[in-house]
Design an enzyme around this catalytic site. Structure first.
Site, short mmCIF file in Angstrom:
data_model
loop_
_atom_site.label_atom_id
_atom_site.label_comp_id
_atom_site.label_asym_id
_atom_site.label_seq_id
_atom_site.Cartn_x
_atom_site.Cartn_y
_atom_site.Cartn_z
N SER A 176 0.80 -1.14 -0.02
CA SER A 176 -0.10 -0.05 0.19
C SER A 176 0.81 1.32 0.11
CB SER A 176 -0.97 -0.01 1.11
OG SER A 176 -1.76 1.22 1.61
N THR B 40 -5.42 2.96 -7.20
CA THR B 40 -6.72 2.99 -6.65
C THR B 40 -7.51 4.17 -7.09
OG1 THR B 40 -5.84 1.53 -5.03
CG2 THR B 40 -7.96 2.66 -4.76
N LYS C 141 -7.40 0.14 -9.77
CA LYS C 141 -8.29 -0.90 -8.79
C LYS C 141 -9.51 0.09 -8.44
CE LYS C 141 -7.88 -2.69 -4.12
NZ LYS C 141 -8.53 -1.77 -3.36
N HIS D 289 -13.79 -1.85 -2.82
CA HIS D 289 -13.16 -1.43 -1.53
C HIS D 289 -13.74 -2.04 -0.21
CE1 HIS D 289 -10.01 1.75 -1.42
NE2 HIS D 289 -10.10 1.47 -0.10
#
Lengths: 369, 369, 369, 369
Positions: free
Chosen positions: A119, A167, A241, A265
């Site tokens: 991340s 993302t 994503k 998510h």
């Protein structure tokens, strides 16, 4: 660390045999507000609920005459062979639940030969994670402008990651009432290790009648031009994503993305979204048979993974179970979670008559007529 | 006041972050029979339940590539611009839950720049409410005959209201078993401040075999001729509230009403009615794209408002949350409720890819095929 | 025996009038881990749940004008006449819940004139069971190779069984979390009485990256060639158990099987399978009107049996209720369970207007249009 | 009487404002096994549940512009005018819950001008009931043969009943596990007052392999020839009760019955039957617009009656609420129940825009498209 309620067990506790056991047990190890942050979904948690129970709409035949002389669980993804179609989804702030945080997760990923998507918001610096042998991907959050984003991307590339995942579905945080009620706060001891050396964001002042969401956060999201620019900054596979609409998937494919991750998510952004599993088939139909689709949100069983693969995913990502495994038993807990997924998928393949991943198609689903 | 169980808090209590928190908390502040009156629906509360859960049938996509450079939550209604598409629905007897009653609600409406529809049955006189700066509408109950109705209408007009809303769906009270069981009664201290100077209604005597509902109350409802007459008594925008059948909507449009409020009275009249949210789309189809439709019944989240707007409403009305906010924290509680609705709607727009209210169409809804 | 928590009652306890009473009561007689083994399904028990509640999708008319002058519950199966269409399904290890195990069950079957399918995994040797008068069938598990399988088959044939049933759907054990959590183990006192003299299985070594399910168990399942070979080893009726896909049913018919048992193993193998009852009609359609179909999984009421027969089954098998009856009251308990099924079916036939088993067709089902 | 747990209240207890209040409260007045007998359905009570919740599938519009200048709740039935479309269904053994039994019910029926269908199995003799002024119908159970049946019929005719209702759906008692478990027995003090002077039934001996249901009870049911014969024994209106299949309804119409009562016996016979409310429309379609249809099973609200009338019933019968009203407050309780039904129906008519019973059609139901 003071924000850990109970230290992780030195071995897998007795009676932990499924992901739901980790889910139930992990609460005991977490400070209350952190548990609320980890477990909760947005709003009334309709989507969180749908993510989990949406799988039940897909009923699976058992088959009794398939030929298993050649059995294989491997998949090809972006030029590499994975022994199993599981990937660790990017999960922020793993230090919340274990002092070793992402370092422990990486150890488990490595032991189980599973790719880990690091991340942007990891508490351990990306370089320290990739220093361990493994297959690392990097999840990129847009940093408000191209300069800061490029700086973060370059740091990840230099750390040796193999795939970039941006993302797109969390430009605005969802309505997170459970952590709000619990007074969730990030412990001071935890830093956003990859962002600390970025230039500070340009100050933005809102008028009294302007919306923090619409005139604030949404102004810091990447536009199509930004994504075209991003595509040119790396030759690595680039994934998007957080996609659930087929039209978005097609636009991203046309922008040059190498694949998408269908995800809502984990039910943490827009409450009211459909079950993530219901979003795969329309997107597969829209992007064609060959375009890589990964899936994320709600996978808790081998049969869930089987369902996602049958609907068109090439592999599945595992999110919250990492945090549960980490809290309960550190690296061993995460590794055990991955092992459970692998073994359950193998059993599901055996009973549904699928000797290899490519045999897992929508033919496995029961239809009454 | 003796009928207040616990005085409103001086500030928003800790942990109140959503309308459902107000719903849960407000009971503590209300006398039991009053709470039963406020919270309950009619009959077995099927419709009350449907109102709330009917929203779940509308699943919403998140979108990741929309352009938010121009973002705006404003709507045009009857020649005015509202900053947000929220309106305070008419709620009777607000003195039941707070000593300042409608005066406090008006203060909150004014602070949040939200129109307030003053009830015929307010405990504070309409003139006293409109003495505060604000955008006030007036909800008219037919007073059994034209003389009394006109008298009430004129009083409201003189007080300076800007829109007239006649409620048509409560000619007969629903079967209200919960307040009946709790022995609900209106405290003597509360008067129907706008009705006190009206001529007393003509006495009506029923034969033993006549029905109080059919031969009593239903004889005091306005007929089509009465509504045509009413239309001529004012040039202000005139709305009809409590419409769920498309044919009724069309007739009201033809009578000359300037708009309708789709509502099932918060599940308080005919139990067995569908979820109010399910009634918008057929009516929008029947009255055409331009005719103003407001919506009322069951809105508790920004995503609920988003759903109503996407189905064809131009704005949404908020009912019971006023009473909950008022009970918990007076004017500040009502203002906080409005703020929650506004912010949640902004977040929902951001995540569903709608930079403005006109972008909110049925395209936001997920469809599997 | 020490693994029995409470000895079976000497007579049917007061208040036991339905199979669900046995289900509820039997837990009191079983060691906890054994109860978890007996009662549980695999995974999240979706299929276990569906098996039971799937019957509710089939609603039955009552009929009031049928002619019952000729009433009859008998069925013809494999050249024999059964007084009722009930058969005792093969249930392994009945010694877990009663010291007399399969011996007691056989006594009940004999008393009620009900065929009993003896499990390969019975704790009492097949010869000892068949020494009692009765109608015995034998359930065969493939023993990894033809030599061992033939040895077991011959032993059963010599013991005098009349029908052979090979179970095909349990090559790999399902994910059995409940017994795993409870630490289930087979008491030492119990042996697999029919397997004890078989040659030990050839040792199989797995590579570290090989799957116990796919490269282990699935390699020991019979292939199509093995089933063709098996067909030639006996002239007795040969059935395949555990079939839910129509294509598998047709292939087995073409291999020469004399019938199939539609079953999902009582929800104990692949969780995610549809309700077993939903699988009958498509298979009946695929194999034609004459081919024998038995049904197993979830029958707890006479109306359940009526439903299965109406959808195309020729008879139904009863599984877990044997274990519950045995635990509660030994042979008398099992006999009482069979009696309950028979009487409830008779009542269901009377009220649905079906004087004989052949009158039970899909015409009994309610349809709204 | 010793089998009454608590004597009926001298007045309606505080807080009893709906039929569901009677349902909840009445248990306190009944001996446990008697309560189980009264409240229970057969089998797993699927049909009992469906009867109640089936109404929720019919959603009702409110209407706001209907003309109520002529309002009326009366219906024409068999040449008589009823002020409301409610009838007391035949309920056996009312002495179980109140010492005055059917005598008290008749008093309530008379006070409320409601027809009462006297059960064959009343504890008070039919003549004693009809001695009170009122509109009495008689429910006939076939007495195994024509002689005994005719004797019972003649007794009812001589007592002055106005309509004959033969119940056809309870030839065999359903599977009544709840009263079985509770050890239900008919108190000795209660006699079947109308049957006591009938010739004793011919003895029937069953072979050991014969079924009490199929070879016993079903042999005592009337055949088509018996029904043709019955039709000739009286000129009174003759109804058949317990019909759910359209083909049965048509056959009964052709036999010469003057009407049918659609009913599933309150969920007390064949468990697995559809909700009774779902059975009206197909039967109305089959028998045409003019043929009298009554409805029975699960009516607990005025809106339930509205629904049944809209689907094609001419009137509705009330069963269990009689027993609840009787237990709680004797004749006054039954009268109160009837009053609740009447008033709730009036309110439902007012709110759904139906000024008269003939205005209640399927147009009241909501449809989304």
């Amino acid at each position: 660390m003071t924000h850990i309620k109970k230290p992780a067990s030195a071995s897998i506790p007795h009676g932990i045999v499924s992901i739901s056991d980790y889910e139930k047990s992990a609460r005991d190890y977490m400070r209350h507000d952190i548990a609320e942050y980890v477990y909760s979904g947005s709003g009334d948690e309709q989507t969180l609920y749908r993510n989990r129970y949406g799988f039940q709409n897909y009923q699976i035949y058992n088959r009794v005459l398939a030929d298993f002389s050649e059995s294989n669980t491997s998949v090809q993804l972006f030029g590499k062979t994975l022994a199993h179609p599981f990937i660790l989804a990017p999960v922020a702030h793993q230090g919340l639940v274990h002092p070793d945080g992402e370092r422990a997760t990486a150890m488990a990923a490595n032991a189980m030969q599973t790719p880990m998507i690091i991340s942007s918001l990891s508490n351990i610096p990306v370089e320290e994670i990739t220093a361990q042998k493994g297959n690392y991907w990097f999840q990129l959050y847009w940093q408000g402008n191209r300069v800061a984003t490029l700086s973060l991307l370059k740091r990840a590339l230099e750390a040796g990651v193999e795939v970039i995942v941006i993302t797109l579905d969390a430009a605005v945080s969802g309505v997170r009432n459970r952590p709000q009620r619990a007074g969730f706060f990030l412990p001071e001891a935890l830093c956003e290790a990859n962002l600390s050396d970025l230039p500070p964001p340009a100050p933005r002042t809102l008028e009294p009648d302007q919306s923090p969401a619409l005139h604030g956060f949404m102004q810091d999201t990447p536009g199509v031009e930004d994504l075209l620019w991003l595509r040119e900054q790396t030759n690595l596979p680039l994934l998007a994503k957080g996609v659930t609409h087929p039209a978005d998937a097609v636009r991203l494919m046309n922008i040059g993305f190498d694949g998408i991750i269908v995800s809502n998510h984990g039910g943490r952004t827009l409450d009211g979204m459909p079950a993530a599993i219901d979003c795969i088939a329309p997107i597969r139909k829209a992007v064609g048979a060959e375009y890589p689709i990964l899936f994320d949100s709600g996978i808790r069983r081998g049969t869930d993974a089987l369902t996602a693969l049958a609907l068109g995913a090439n592999a599945v990502c595992i999110g919250r179970p990492q945090m549960w495994g980490l809290a309960v038993a550190g690296a061993a807990g995460v590794a055990h979670c991955i092992r459970i997924f692998q073994e359950e998928l193998e059993i599901a393949m055996a009973l549904s008559g699928c000797p290899s991943i490519t045999d897992i198609t929508s033919e496995i689903f029961w239809a009454s007529n």
